[in-house]
Design an enzyme around this catalytic site. Sequence first.
Site, mmCIF file in Angstrom:
data_model
loop_
_atom_site.group_PDB
_atom_site.id
_atom_site.type_symbol
_atom_site.label_atom_id
_atom_site.label_comp_id
_atom_site.label_asym_id
_atom_site.label_seq_id
_atom_site.Cartn_x
_atom_site.Cartn_y
_atom_site.Cartn_z
ATOM 1 N N LYS A 180 -22.052 96.997 14.777
ATOM 2 C CA LYS A 180 -21.012 97.974 15.128
ATOM 3 C C LYS A 180 -20.169 97.434 16.280
ATOM 4 O O LYS A 180 -20.701 96.869 17.238
ATOM 5 C CB LYS A 180 -21.680 99.297 15.510
ATOM 6 C CG LYS A 180 -20.726 100.444 15.795
ATOM 7 C CD LYS A 180 -21.523 101.705 16.071
ATOM 8 C CE LYS A 180 -20.644 102.885 16.417
ATOM 9 N NZ LYS A 180 -21.454 104.111 16.685
ATOM 10 N N SER B 62 -20.469 108.023 14.296
ATOM 11 C CA SER B 62 -19.397 107.053 14.461
ATOM 12 C C SER B 62 -19.727 105.684 13.878
ATOM 13 O O SER B 62 -18.875 104.812 13.814
ATOM 14 C CB SER B 62 -19.076 106.904 15.954
ATOM 15 O OG SER B 62 -20.189 106.332 16.649
ATOM 16 N N SER C 19 -24.726 109.799 15.139
ATOM 17 C CA SER C 19 -23.837 108.721 14.724
ATOM 18 C C SER C 19 -24.499 107.573 13.980
ATOM 19 O O SER C 19 -23.816 106.693 13.464
ATOM 20 C CB SER C 19 -23.069 108.173 15.931
ATOM 21 O OG SER C 19 -22.110 109.110 16.354
#
Length: 510
Positions: A91, A171, A195
């Site tokens: 990420k 996210s 997330s």
Amino acid sequence: MTKTSLIALAALTSTALVTTTAHAQDSAPASQMRDSFAETMAVTDYILRIQALDDAGPQLNAVIDYNVEAPVEARRLASTGILRGRSVLVKDNIETREFPTTAGSLALANNRTGRDAPLIANLRAAGGVVLGKTNLSEWANIRSEDSTSGWSAIEGLTRNPHAIDRNTCGSSSGSGAAIAAGFAWAAIGTETNGSITCPASINGIVGFKPSVGIVSRTHVVPISSTQDTAGPMTKSVYDAALLLSAIAGEDPEDPATIGVPRVADYTAGIGEFSLAGVRIGVMRNQMGSNAQVVEVFEQALADLEAAGAVLVDIEFEPNREMYGDSYTVLKYELREEMGKYLSSIPAMEGQDTPRSLADLIAFNEANAATEMRWFDQSIFLEADATTDREAYEKARENAVRIAGEETLDVLLADNNVQFLVAPTRGPAWMSDLVLGDHFNGSIGFGSPAAIAGYPHLTVPMGHVERLPVGISFFGAKWADHEVLKLGAAYEKARTATLPEPSFRRWQPGD
């Protein structure tokens, strides 16, 4: 792309999902050694899939950048550590030395620190290969109340491989979509509250949010020192346990990691764990209002019961004070921790690096046409004004106590259960940049584990109209290994058919 590449991609596309389904059911050490060799050979194919399905085709926008030299690195590391050349997407709020770390924002587009976050250093030492960076909800979805999950100014809107007009949740949206699409062996996401688990559930993969402190947060773009953690996103629970074993570790720069009761090998015993006699609390009030999700969840419960688990129905409504207090904590810590992170970025000639949350706010105002076309920065503004330390400390103590001692600990003890279970989330909603997110908030029980820093595992449990839904398992703090073993046992007991990505728009009656 060459003709040879297209042929290779076609062969991979026809077999990858079958391979990963079989792998999820097979946890024997010999097969894992075999799979590690296959994984090093597969890195080129992963890149071809990214080129065909992310850069072109349906353009999932899950991967921001990737390393074309990764296949060479994988072969070099094929006999190294526990990962043996396996490829991992990261990420883009986690620093890796070869890529910028942007958190999805143009303000950090050139944030090339040359550093590895300690969790990435651990990954490499274990024989893991950083394949590339994944898209995310910008600033890990903490900028605005009206955001659309999966969107960043850097890469645009991530699309769900199961239905490209549907959302990927946030996210860690790019990490979830990338693994569902077969772009790497595994990915690393981060979670403050949902997330990792929400995008894993909605994209039909495994996601594990470990207890806060198992994995270092140093050189990870922060929201909250209380709730933030990184964790694995994979095709199987075994793989999640293997990746966690690689990235976990003590970090002198992150006090939360000191003295933590880690397990050296989170895969140990994972294939032998029996559900016979295991008492699991079923969070009936958290099943939500979607009848189709409830039906899939009831089948998952039947699978657990058929494998010997003892299910205990629990009717419970949490003390909602923790939600407001947690929000106060997130806003205060966002301003504090973001300032610390931005100040740590090495000075770069010719670069005007933001050094505070106020600097980010000013950048967004100056670049409103690109940064704030779809939604504002209301939470940033609130966070910058949240400066009362006494109120923050009171809110933090209250939120953590209610979520941990007075919710999860009480539920486990009073019902004499080892674990709790609930649906993770509902199916993916239509992405809507104009109106923002519109998910069903009645489903799930993830917030107490996020606020208190306890483990939370989501595993695919089936689908609603070919849209994946996951089942969540919770345990006591530091019971990460036991929660992973439970998830792997459910995985073996699961009777539901899991959908394969269609890479096209959702159609009714599919």
